[in-house]
Motif scaffolding. Structure first.
Motif, PDB file in Angstrom:
ATOM      1  N   ASP A 183       0.728  -0.684  -0.088  1.00 49.11           N
ATOM      2  CA  ASP A 183       0.052   0.048   0.068  1.00 49.11           C
ATOM      3  C   ASP A 183       0.804   1.079   0.324  1.00 49.11           C
ATOM      4  O   ASP A 183       1.380   1.549   0.966  1.00 49.11           O
ATOM      5  CB  ASP A 183      -0.945  -0.013   0.887  1.00 49.11           C
ATOM      6  N   LEU A 184       0.374   2.416  -0.857  1.00 47.99           N
ATOM      7  CA  LEU A 184       1.131   3.423  -0.709  1.00 47.99           C
ATOM      8  C   LEU A 184       1.738   4.229   0.442  1.00 47.99           C
ATOM      9  O   LEU A 184      -0.050   4.105   1.350  1.00 47.99           O
ATOM     10  CB  LEU A 184       0.509   4.841  -1.520  1.00 47.99           C
ATOM     11  N   GLN A 185       2.803   4.608   1.009  1.00 53.75           N
ATOM     12  CA  GLN A 185       3.006   5.056   2.187  1.00 53.75           C
ATOM     13  C   GLN A 185       3.992   6.842   1.678  1.00 53.75           C
ATOM     14  O   GLN A 185       5.063   6.273   0.920  1.00 53.75           O
ATOM     15  CB  GLN A 185       3.682   4.474   3.315  1.00 53.75           C
ATOM     16  N   VAL A 186       3.526   7.380   2.470  1.00 53.15           N
ATOM     17  CA  VAL A 186       4.575   9.397   2.374  1.00 53.15           C
ATOM     18  C   VAL A 186       4.525   9.130   3.290  1.00 53.15           C
ATOM     19  O   VAL A 186       3.775   9.741   4.620  1.00 53.15           O
ATOM     20  CB  VAL A 186       3.070   9.970   1.479  1.00 53.15           C
ATOM     21  N   ASN A 187       6.094   9.745   3.332  1.00 52.29           N
ATOM     22  CA  ASN A 187       7.269  10.347   3.972  1.00 52.29           C
ATOM     23  C   ASN A 187       6.979   9.529   5.829  1.00 52.29           C
ATOM     24  O   ASN A 187       5.920  10.013   6.099  1.00 52.29           O
ATOM     25  CB  ASN A 187       6.656  12.036   4.542  1.00 52.29           C
ATOM     26  N   GLN A 188       6.767   8.111   5.874  1.00 54.48           N
ATOM     27  CA  GLN A 188       6.489   7.839   7.156  1.00 54.48           C
ATOM     28  C   GLN A 188       8.249   7.103   7.516  1.00 54.48           C
ATOM     29  O   GLN A 188       8.090   6.559   8.952  1.00 54.48           O
ATOM     30  CB  GLN A 188       6.026   6.392   6.576  1.00 54.48           C
ATOM     31  N   TRP A 189       9.090   7.285   6.705  1.00 55.90           N
ATOM     32  CA  TRP A 189      10.922   6.253   7.028  1.00 55.90           C
ATOM     33  C   TRP A 189      11.433   7.557   7.008  1.00 55.90           C
ATOM     34  O   TRP A 189      11.838   8.307   5.995  1.00 55.90           O
ATOM     35  CB  TRP A 189      10.996   5.541   6.632  1.00 55.90           C
ATOM     36  N   ASP A 190      12.438   6.850   7.729  1.00 54.13           N
ATOM     37  CA  ASP A 190      14.126   7.543   7.479  1.00 54.13           C
ATOM     38  C   ASP A 190      15.232   6.924   7.250  1.00 54.13           C
ATOM     39  O   ASP A 190      16.548   7.039   6.292  1.00 54.13           O
ATOM     40  CB  ASP A 190      14.517   8.155   9.010  1.00 54.13           C
ATOM     41  N   LEU A 191      15.003   5.127   6.893  1.00 56.61           N
ATOM     42  CA  LEU A 191      16.158   4.307   6.584  1.00 56.61           C
ATOM     43  C   LEU A 191      14.903   3.240   6.483  1.00 56.61           C
ATOM     44  O   LEU A 191      14.190   2.586   6.954  1.00 56.61           O
ATOM     45  CB  LEU A 191      16.871   4.262   7.404  1.00 56.61           C
ATOM     46  N   ILE A 192      15.366   3.117   4.480  1.00 57.57           N
ATOM     47  CA  ILE A 192      14.931   2.180   3.996  1.00 57.57           C
ATOM     48  C   ILE A 192      16.041   0.368   3.289  1.00 57.57           C
ATOM     49  O   ILE A 192      16.631   1.139   2.894  1.00 57.57           O
ATOM     50  CB  ILE A 192      14.087   1.778   3.106  1.00 57.57           C
ATOM     51  N   THR A 193      15.468  -0.737   4.442  1.00 57.71           N
ATOM     52  CA  THR A 193      17.106  -1.306   3.845  1.00 57.71           C
ATOM     53  C   THR A 193      16.236  -2.397   2.962  1.00 57.71           C
ATOM     54  O   THR A 193      15.487  -3.103   3.368  1.00 57.71           O
ATOM     55  CB  THR A 193      17.795  -1.869   5.265  1.00 57.71           C
ATOM     56  N   ALA A 194      17.299  -3.005   2.143  1.00 58.54           N
ATOM     57  CA  ALA A 194      16.706  -4.260   1.580  1.00 58.54           C
ATOM     58  C   ALA A 194      17.801  -4.750   1.196  1.00 58.54           C
ATOM     59  O   ALA A 194      19.074  -4.793   0.835  1.00 58.54           O
ATOM     60  CB  ALA A 194      16.003  -4.059   0.167  1.00 58.54           C
ATOM     61  N   ALA A 195      18.778  -6.085   2.293  1.00 57.24           N
ATOM     62  CA  ALA A 195      20.075  -6.660   2.239  1.00 57.24           C
ATOM     63  C   ALA A 195      19.334  -7.957   1.219  1.00 57.24           C
ATOM     64  O   ALA A 195      18.746  -9.343   1.940  1.00 57.24           O
ATOM     65  CB  ALA A 195      20.441  -7.043   3.476  1.00 57.24           C
TER      66      ALA A 195
ATOM     67  N   GLU B  10      11.399  -0.716 -10.627  1.00 59.02           N
ATOM     68  CA  GLU B  10      10.778   0.377 -10.915  1.00 59.02           C
ATOM     69  C   GLU B  10       9.561   0.723  -9.827  1.00 59.02           C
ATOM     70  O   GLU B  10       9.514   1.808  -9.158  1.00 59.02           O
ATOM     71  CB  GLU B  10      10.006   0.300 -12.649  1.00 59.02           C
ATOM     72  N   GLN B  11       8.354   0.019  -9.585  1.00 59.44           N
ATOM     73  CA  GLN B  11       7.650  -0.202  -8.639  1.00 59.44           C
ATOM     74  C   GLN B  11       7.954  -0.054  -7.425  1.00 59.44           C
ATOM     75  O   GLN B  11       7.781   0.793  -6.271  1.00 59.44           O
ATOM     76  CB  GLN B  11       7.157  -1.934  -9.321  1.00 59.44           C
ATOM     77  N   ILE B  12       9.084  -0.790  -7.182  1.00 63.42           N
ATOM     78  CA  ILE B  12       9.488  -0.659  -5.441  1.00 63.42           C
ATOM     79  C   ILE B  12      10.448   0.402  -5.589  1.00 63.42           C
ATOM     80  O   ILE B  12      10.173   0.984  -4.226  1.00 63.42           O
ATOM     81  CB  ILE B  12      10.640  -2.426  -5.224  1.00 63.42           C
TER      82      ILE B  12
ATOM     83  N   SER C 178      10.537   5.985  -2.696  1.00 65.54           N
ATOM     84  CA  SER C 178      10.845   7.264  -3.125  1.00 65.54           C
ATOM     85  C   SER C 178       9.495   7.595  -2.293  1.00 65.54           C
ATOM     86  O   SER C 178       9.815   8.791  -2.029  1.00 65.54           O
ATOM     87  CB  SER C 178      10.628   7.896  -4.090  1.00 65.54           C
ATOM     88  N   GLN C 179       8.106   7.227  -2.366  1.00 62.45           N
ATOM     89  CA  GLN C 179       7.155   7.437  -2.021  1.00 62.45           C
ATOM     90  C   GLN C 179       7.779   7.616   0.125  1.00 62.45           C
ATOM     91  O   GLN C 179       6.734   8.873   0.520  1.00 62.45           O
ATOM     92  CB  GLN C 179       5.788   7.666  -2.281  1.00 62.45           C
ATOM     93  N   ALA C 180       7.717   6.566   0.252  1.00 61.31           N
ATOM     94  CA  ALA C 180       7.577   6.071   1.726  1.00 61.31           C
ATOM     95  C   ALA C 180       8.813   7.134   2.388  1.00 61.31           C
ATOM     96  O   ALA C 180       8.238   7.559   4.055  1.00 61.31           O
ATOM     97  CB  ALA C 180       7.704   4.674   1.887  1.00 61.31           C
ATOM     98  N   LEU C 181       9.607   7.479   2.160  1.00 61.41           N
ATOM     99  CA  LEU C 181      10.664   8.412   2.331  1.00 61.41           C
ATOM    100  C   LEU C 181      10.288   9.476   2.680  1.00 61.41           C
ATOM    101  O   LEU C 181      10.211  10.453   2.299  1.00 61.41           O
ATOM    102  CB  LEU C 181      11.748   7.587   1.956  1.00 61.41           C
TER     103      LEU C 181
END
Length: 313
Positions: free
Chosen positions: A193-205, A215-217, A222-225
Motif C-alpha cells: 500500500d502507498l505510504q508517504v513520508n513514513q520512514w527515515d531509512l529503508i534497507t533491503a539486504a 521500477e515499482q519498488i 521514494s514516496q515512503a521516505l
C-alpha cells in the motif's frame, strides 16, 4: 523415495517416479520416459511435471518447456517456480519478478537452516556491507525482506523504531526470536500500500535477487521516505546492457547503469560500491552495494552519481 510433499498421491505413480530417480544421472532419457508414464497415471501432479522438466532441461532432452508448462497449469500459484525455469529456456528473460508463492514456499522451508547455510557455509555478508555505509541514528527504520533478522541486528543500535517485513511466515518466526524489532509484519513487496513520508531509512539486504524490474519498488520507496531519508540495498551485479538478467541460479542480477538512471529519476543521489556478497558453487558472487539519499524538494541533482570506491572481497 519421493518426499511426502512431492508425492503424487498415487502409489503406482510414485513408484515409477522412484524408479526414474534411481536411473539418474546415468540414463536421463529412460528416467524421463518413466516420469512421463507416472504422469499419465497422475496428470495433475505439479511436482512430477516440474521434475520431468528439470530432468529434460538438465540433460538437454526435448520438451522440457512442455513439462514446465504442465507444472504451471497444474499449480497456477507456481510454488515450484516453473515459470522461472521456462524463462531460463528463452533467449532473454521475460519475467520481471519471481512468483510470490514460490518465494514464500522457498523461505518457509529454508528458514530453520537459513543462517547456518548462508552465513556459515556461503560467507554471506550483505548486512555488514550495508551497515558499513550508514552513519548516525534514524528515528524510523524499515527492513524490507528482513528474513531471520540478520540486517535487523545491524540496524538496532542506530534505529529509534525498527520494523521488519517479509513474505515468509517462518522467516518472521525466526526473526522474532532475536528480539531486535519493534514490529514484524508479513508483506509481499509486489503489493504494498502507498505510504508517504513514513520512514527515515529503508534497507533491503539480498532482497532484489528475487525481483527483476525494480521500477515499482524504487518508486514506492521514494514516496515512503522522508526527504533526506536513505535507501540502502544490495543487488547481484551483471555488466551487460540489459537492465537485469535471470541467472541459472534462478536469481536476478542488475546492471549499475540502469540503477543509476532509475534512482536519479526517482529523486535519489546514490553511492555505489562493489564487493563479494557470498559464495555460490565455490565461486564469488559480486554485488553492488547502494546507499541512496532522497533529495530535498528543490535540491540540485549535482551529486546524483557519486562514484563509490571498489570494496575488497
Amino acid at each position: 523415495m519421493i518426499p511426502v510433499s512431492m508425492s503424487s498421491g498415487d502409489l503406482i505413480a510414485d513408484r515409477r517416479a522412484d524408479f526414474a530417480e534411481a536411473m539418474l544421472p546415468d540414463d536421463p532419457a529412460a528416467a524421463s520416459d518413466l516420469y512421463a508414464q507416472a504422469l499419465q497415471i497422475a496428470p495433475a501432479w505439479a511436482a512430477g511435471w516440474y521434475r520431468l522438466g528439470d530432468i529434460r532441461a538438465t540433460a538437454g532432452l526435448p520438451d522440457a518447456d512442455t513439462a514446465f508448462e504442465a507444472a504451471l497449469s497444474a499449480d497456477p500459484t507456481d510454488r515450484l517456480g516453473a515459470s522461472l525455469r521456462l524463462d531460463l529456456l528463452r533467449e532473454r528473460s521475460l519475467a520481471d519478478s519471481m512468483p510470490p508463492a514460490f518465494v514464500e514456499a522457498l523461505f518457509d522451508q529454508y528458514a530453520a537452516k537459513f543462517e547456518k547455510s548462508l552465513v556459515g557455509k556461503l560467507d554471506y555478508c550483505g548486512p555488514d556491507l550495508i551497515a558499513g555505509g550508514l552513519t548516525g541514528r534514524f528515528d524510523r527504520v524499515l527492513d524490507m525482506g528482513c528474513g531471520t533478522g540478520l540486517m535487523g541486528q545491524q540496524l538496532r543500535p542506530m534505529a529509534g523504531w525498527l520494523e521488519g517485513w517479509d513474505i515468509s511466515t517462518e522467516m518472521l518466526r525466526e526473526a522474532r526470536t532475536k528480539g531486535v524489532y519493534d514490529a514484524l509484519a508479513k508483506r509481499d513487496l509486489a503489493t504494498l500500500d502507498l505510504q508517504v513520508n513514513q520512514w527515515d531509512l529503508i534497507t533491503a539486504a539480498d532482497v532484489f535477487i528475487y525481483v527483476g524490474s525494480l521500477e515499482q519498488i524504487v518508486g514506492w520507496v521514494s514516496q515512503a521516505l522522508n526527504a533526506g531519508g536513505q535507501f540502502a540495498f544490495t543487488v547481484e551485479e551483471h555488466t551487460g546492457q540489459q537492465a537485469y538478467v535471470l541467472r541459472d541460479s534462478c536469481r536476478y542480477a542488475h546492471a549499475r547503469h540502469h540503477l543509476e538512471d532509475l534512482l536519479d529519476e526517482a529523486g535519489f543521489d546514490a553511492r555505489f560500491s562493489r564487493a563479494v556478497l557470498r559464495q555460490d558453487r565455490d565461486q564469488p558472487v559480486w554485488a553492488l552495494i547502494v546507499h541512496a539519499t532522497k533529495r530535498q524538494p528543490g535540491q540540485s541533482a549535482t551529486l546524483r552519481r557519486q562514484q563509490g570506491e571498489e570494496m575488497d572481497a
